[in-house]
Structures are given as structure tokens and as C-alpha cells.
Scaffold this motif. Structure first.
Motif, PDB file in Angstrom:
ATOM      1  N   ALA A  56       0.824  -1.210   0.000  1.00 35.32           N
ATOM      2  CA  ALA A  56       0.000   0.000   0.000  1.00 35.32           C
ATOM      3  C   ALA A  56       0.856   1.257   0.000  1.00 35.32           C
ATOM      4  N   VAL A  57       1.920   1.260   0.805  1.00 38.92           N
ATOM      5  CA  VAL A  57       2.795   2.436   0.861  1.00 38.92           C
ATOM      6  C   VAL A  57       3.471   2.662  -0.488  1.00 38.92           C
ATOM      7  N   CYS A  58       3.978   1.587  -1.095  1.00 35.62           N
ATOM      8  CA  CYS A  58       4.653   1.728  -2.398  1.00 35.62           C
ATOM      9  C   CYS A  58       3.677   2.166  -3.480  1.00 35.62           C
ATOM     10  N   ASN A  59       2.498   1.576  -3.500  1.00 34.95           N
ATOM     11  CA  ASN A  59       1.512   1.966  -4.505  1.00 34.95           C
ATOM     12  C   ASN A  59       1.055   3.402  -4.293  1.00 34.95           C
ATOM     13  N   ALA A  60       1.058   3.852  -3.030  1.00 36.01           N
ATOM     14  CA  ALA A  60       0.601   5.211  -2.732  1.00 36.01           C
ATOM     15  C   ALA A  60       1.522   6.270  -3.318  1.00 36.01           C
ATOM     16  N   GLN A  61       2.791   5.921  -3.538  1.00 40.37           N
ATOM     17  CA  GLN A  61       3.742   6.912  -4.029  1.00 40.37           C
ATOM     18  C   GLN A  61       3.422   7.366  -5.452  1.00 40.37           C
ATOM     19  N   THR A  62       2.660   6.563  -6.196  1.00 40.34           N
ATOM     20  CA  THR A  62       2.353   6.913  -7.578  1.00 40.34           C
ATOM     21  C   THR A  62       0.878   7.168  -7.806  1.00 40.34           C
ATOM     22  N   GLN A  63       0.109   7.249  -6.725  1.00 42.30           N
ATOM     23  CA  GLN A  63      -1.311   7.526  -6.850  1.00 42.30           C
ATOM     24  C   GLN A  63      -1.568   9.003  -6.598  1.00 42.30           C
ATOM     25  N   THR A  64      -2.572   9.535  -7.275  1.00 45.31           N
ATOM     26  CA  THR A  64      -2.922  10.941  -7.088  1.00 45.31           C
ATOM     27  C   THR A  64      -3.978  11.110  -6.017  1.00 45.31           C
ATOM     28  N   GLY A  65      -4.799  10.095  -5.811  1.00 39.69           N
ATOM     29  CA  GLY A  65      -5.834  10.172  -4.785  1.00 39.69           C
ATOM     30  C   GLY A  65      -5.371   9.499  -3.514  1.00 39.69           C
ATOM     31  N   PRO A  66      -6.199   9.530  -2.459  1.00 43.07           N
ATOM     32  CA  PRO A  66      -5.829   8.876  -1.204  1.00 43.07           C
ATOM     33  C   PRO A  66      -5.653   7.387  -1.412  1.00 43.07           C
ATOM     34  N   PRO A  67      -4.484   6.820  -1.074  1.00 43.73           N
ATOM     35  CA  PRO A  67      -4.256   5.401  -1.278  1.00 43.73           C
ATOM     36  C   PRO A  67      -5.037   4.565  -0.286  1.00 43.73           C
ATOM     37  N   GLN A  68      -5.367   3.361  -0.678  1.00 38.58           N
ATOM     38  CA  GLN A  68      -6.075   2.437   0.178  1.00 38.58           C
ATOM     39  C   GLN A  68      -5.231   1.170   0.317  1.00 38.58           C
ATOM     40  N   VAL A  69      -5.314   0.526   1.469  1.00 42.39           N
ATOM     41  CA  VAL A  69      -4.630  -0.743   1.643  1.00 42.39           C
ATOM     42  C   VAL A  69      -5.345  -1.782   0.802  1.00 42.39           C
ATOM     43  N   ALA A  70      -4.602  -2.491  -0.009  1.00 41.03           N
ATOM     44  CA  ALA A  70      -5.210  -3.501  -0.868  1.00 41.03           C
ATOM     45  C   ALA A  70      -4.210  -4.606  -1.111  1.00 41.03           C
ATOM     46  N   GLU A  71      -4.716  -5.760  -1.485  1.00 43.24           N
ATOM     47  CA  GLU A  71      -3.844  -6.851  -1.881  1.00 43.24           C
ATOM     48  C   GLU A  71      -3.054  -6.421  -3.112  1.00 43.24           C
ATOM     49  N   ALA A  72      -1.800  -6.772  -3.166  1.00 38.91           N
ATOM     50  CA  ALA A  72      -1.001  -6.436  -4.339  1.00 38.91           C
ATOM     51  C   ALA A  72      -1.377  -7.370  -5.469  1.00 38.91           C
ATOM     52  N   GLY A  73      -1.878  -6.821  -6.546  1.00 40.63           N
ATOM     53  CA  GLY A  73      -2.358  -7.632  -7.646  1.00 40.63           C
ATOM     54  C   GLY A  73      -1.267  -7.904  -8.652  1.00 40.63           C
ATOM     55  N   PRO A  74      -1.645  -8.150  -9.906  1.00 39.38           N
ATOM     56  CA  PRO A  74      -0.671  -8.445 -10.946  1.00 39.38           C
ATOM     57  C   PRO A  74       0.340  -7.330 -11.089  1.00 39.38           C
ATOM     58  N   PRO A  75       1.515  -7.635 -11.581  1.00 43.10           N
ATOM     59  CA  PRO A  75       2.578  -6.643 -11.673  1.00 43.10           C
ATOM     60  C   PRO A  75       2.138  -5.405 -12.425  1.00 43.10           C
ATOM     61  N   GLN A  76       2.510  -4.254 -11.898  1.00 44.62           N
ATOM     62  CA  GLN A  76       2.183  -2.991 -12.521  1.00 44.62           C
ATOM     63  C   GLN A  76       3.330  -2.447 -13.364  1.00 44.62           C
ATOM     64  N   THR A  77       4.473  -3.125 -13.312  1.00 45.21           N
ATOM     65  CA  THR A  77       5.631  -2.622 -14.031  1.00 45.21           C
ATOM     66  C   THR A  77       5.702  -3.232 -15.419  1.00 45.21           C
ATOM     67  N   THR A  78       6.428  -2.573 -16.290  1.00 46.43           N
ATOM     68  CA  THR A  78       6.566  -3.071 -17.649  1.00 46.43           C
ATOM     69  C   THR A  78       7.608  -4.170 -17.746  1.00 46.43           C
ATOM     70  N   SER A  79       8.314  -4.475 -16.627  1.00 46.74           N
ATOM     71  CA  SER A  79       9.343  -5.508 -16.669  1.00 46.74           C
ATOM     72  C   SER A  79       8.734  -6.903 -16.772  1.00 46.74           C
ATOM     73  N   ALA A  80       7.476  -7.065 -16.350  1.00 42.39           N
ATOM     74  CA  ALA A  80       6.830  -8.362 -16.427  1.00 42.39           C
ATOM     75  C   ALA A  80       6.134  -8.504 -17.779  1.00 42.39           C
ATOM     76  N   PRO A  81       6.390  -9.568 -18.516  1.00 47.34           N
ATOM     77  CA  PRO A  81       5.765  -9.718 -19.823  1.00 47.34           C
ATOM     78  C   PRO A  81       4.279  -9.988 -19.684  1.00 47.34           C
ATOM     79  N   PRO A  82       3.458  -9.592 -20.647  1.00 44.34           N
ATOM     80  CA  PRO A  82       2.040  -9.905 -20.587  1.00 44.34           C
ATOM     81  C   PRO A  82       1.843 -11.404 -20.719  1.00 44.34           C
TER      82      PRO A  82
END
Length: 371
Positions: A213-239
């Protein structure tokens, strides 16, 4: 000779005194022009606290520094924390600080620290944490076997879980460290939970959710919420794509999973299906097979025995390694492949009879995977 020596001494003193008076006059003139005197206090940041025993004596006379690169400290964001985490005064090094209390006086200290991007590599820091627990250092290969990856919008976070009790340490307050770190362009973020081994284990899930949640909050514009970390958000992981078999229900992935599914079993039981991916090779086949055996309460086997238990499964464009591990009541079937600098693990665990019935669906699932 004595008189001459004293005369020279008096003359020297007079000259110095005249120079001193001249400097004083200059300072007085300067003070008249600049009557405001500014005082700047510079304090040296203390090192990261290394033992939970210090947590009740943290300095409280300073606020947490701003994080490099414009990242917001966790204490200034809207990231929620578990209700049993008690916020503690911030030190110069900590962006967030919590104390967790358990039964029989057990405690764990949770901290979030941001340092420069050159704050050491993962292995150096892991060996530092092992040293804090009185344990010997490990190799790069061993680190690859034990480290886990958490995918966040800030990047892949490395998570390690190490145990040990230093000499004369209080087991109610020490014995285990779960730490996470991620390096961005301008900073290295450290998340650390240290304390009683059982309490730390019980809080591990909440700790990983909070890190995500803390890491995801660094790139969010709205108030971050605690959530399960889902599929990779980075481009390093292939589709990746697949076809979900009939009867499988997709469930929210946990903090370490790319995807999760559930399939029904007899007597109301369930089969747990997981998809996990890490950068690198993910350790040897023997390490992974023995890790899965250990999760089922089975003793490890040597590398030759593991080789005989691993079979290849060829699909249209790749080859998977597979294994089938059966315990007294539980069975695990797994498949894995390494591609583009990552390893992908696909695993189904459940009652023996249910896994035997679901095995054809699992094979079809693996055969449907496309990158």
C-alpha cells in the motif's frame, strides 16, 4: 639581557592589542549594518535502530525528513494500518514507526526508512540484518533461493524473512526480521519488522499488505487504500494470457501472487491454484521441490531424486517443468518455466483425490498459457 627581553615582549603585546582593537571596531560596524543574527543547527542523523529494545527510547524532538525525489512519507499519506499497530514518535531516520504487541509481553517493531539510492545492494543489507540476529552471512545464490518479490506500481520489492536470536536477547522482543526494500531513481526504501518470532510470523501478511500500500501510494494521485497487491504494474513483467478451466473461480491474489484460483473439492474442501512470478531463475529445481515438500511435511530429497520426479510438458511455444508431490492427505502438482529473465510458477494444492480429479484441467490450463 633580561630588560631587553621584557621590552620586546611588551612591544609585541601592544601590537597584538592594537590589531585586536581594530578587529573589534570592524565587527561593531558590521553588527550595526546587520542587526539580525541567524543561527542554523545541523544535527547528524542517527543510524538505523538495530534492536527492538531501543524502540521505547526513540528521539521525539524531530519530525521525519522528506523523502528524496518528492516521495511522500507514509506518515503523511492516507495509507491505513492494522488496528493493533500503535504509532510511535518518528525519529530523524524513520518515515513511519509502529509497535505491535502480542500475548505474554511479545512485541514487534515496524519501521519505514528512506535512504539514498546507493544504500547498498540487497545482499549487503540482508547480511547486515542476519548479523543483527547473530547469524552468519549468506551467498548470492542462497539469497536468490530465499528472496521473494512483491509487485507494486513503484517497482518490484524484495522481501526476506530471517530468524535467529542474538546472545542475551529477549525472545519476547527479538528473534525474527521480515524486511522489504525497493530502489527507485532517487531513493532506497526500507521496510522492516523485527521482534518476537511468533508475533512477527502472525503479522507477516499485514506487513506485506502495508508495504504494498505504501509503495503503490507513491504513484497515486488520490488517497491510497490498503489492498492486496495484484498483478505486476511494471513493464518488466511480460504480458501473459491463459484460458481458465470450467469450475475454477478466480479469487483476489495475495500480496505475493500474480493470480489465484479456487476449485471445489469433495466434502466442502477446495483446491488452491496459484500463479507466482519472480525476476531471475527462482532457485534450482531441487530447492523448489524440497520447499514444496516441506510445506506438506515431507522430508527433503537429494538432487538426483528430484530430477527423477521432474517431467517436461511441451506446449506450442515453450516447455514447462512439472512435478507431482503426494503426502498423506495433501497433494501438490506444479509447473514452472523461465522466460525473459523471469521464472513463472503454477501450482495446485489440495486433497489427494481432488487433485487427481482436477489434474487434467490443470494440464489444460498450463497448455493454454501464452506470453
Amino acid at each position: 639581557m633580561v630588560g631587553i627581553g621584557r621590552g620586546c615582549w611588551v612591544m609585541r603585546i601592544s601590537k597584538h592589542f592594537i590589531i585586536y582593537l581594530g578587529l573589534c571596531s570592524a565587527l561593531l560596524v558590521s553588527c550595526q549594518k546587520n542587526s539580525e543574527i541567524k543561527v542554523y543547527r545541523v544535527s547528524k542523523a542517527p543510524p538505523e535502530q538495530s534492536t527492538p529494545q531501543q524502540q521505547d527510547a526513540m528521539p521525539t524532538n524531530t519530525s521525519a525528513p522528506r523523502m528524496p525525489g518528492g516521495l511522500a512519507p507514509a506518515a503523511e499519506s492516507a495509507v491505513a494500518t492494522p488496528p493493533n499497530w500503535e504509532a510511535q514518535p518518528l525519529s530523524q531516520m524513520r518515515q513511519a514507526s509502529f509497535l505491535v504487541k502480542g500475548d505474554n509481553g511479545a512485541v514487534a517493531d515496524v519501521s519505514f526508512v528512506s535512504l539514498g539510492s546507493a544504500a547498498g545492494d540487497v545482499l549487503e543489507n540482508v547480511n547486515r540484518w542476519l548479523g543483527q540476529l547473530g547469524q552468519p552471512p549468506i551467498s548470492e545464490q542462497k539469497l536468490g533461493e530465499m528472496a521473494q518479490r512483491l509487485h507494486t506500481s513503484l517497482g518490484d520489492v524484495t522481501i526476506v524473512d530471517v530468524a535467529g536470536l542474538p546472545d542475551n536477547a529477549d525472545p519476547a522482543r527479538d528473534g525474527r526480521i521480515i524486511a522489504a526494500m525497493v530502489t527507485t531513481t532517487n531513493a532506497t526504501l526500507f521496510f522492516k519488522m523485527r521482534g518476537n518470532a511468533d508475533l512477527t510470523e502472525a503479522q507477516k501478511g499485514d506487513f506485506i499488505k502495508w508495504v504494498a500500500a505504501v509503495c503503490n501510494a507513491q504513484t497515486q494521485t488520490g488517497p491510497p487504500q490498503v489492498a492486496e497487491a495484484g498483478p505486476p504494474q511494471t513493464t518488466s513483467a511480460p504480458p501473459i494470457k491463459w484460458t481458465t478451466p470450467d469450475g475454477w473461480t478466480e479469487v483476489p491474489p495475495s500480496s505475493m501472487r500474480y493470480a489465484s484460483f479456487s476449485a471445489p473439492a469433495e466434502d466442502g474442501g477446495k483446491i488452491d491454484i496459484s500463479v507466482v512470478t519472480f525476476p531471475g531463475d527462482g532457485g534450482s529445481d531441487a530447492d523448489n521441490v524440497n520447499r514444496w515438500r516441506g510445506q506438506m511435511g515431507l522430508a527433503p530429497v537429494d538432487a538426483n531424486a528430484v530430477t527423477s520426479q521432474v517431467a517436461a510438458l511441451k506446449t506450442e511455444d515453450m516447455t514447462f517443468s512439472t512435478t507431482d508431490i503426494a503426502g498423506n492427505k495433501t497433494r501438490t502438482i506444479a509447473a514452472w518455466t523461465r522466460r525473459d529473465g523471469r521464472v513463472w510458477f503454477f501450482k495446485a494444492t489440495g486433497p489427494n483425490a481432488a487433485i487427481e480429479k482436477e489434474r487434467p484441467n490443470f494440464v489444460k490450463f498450463i497448455e493454454s498459457v501464452r506470453f
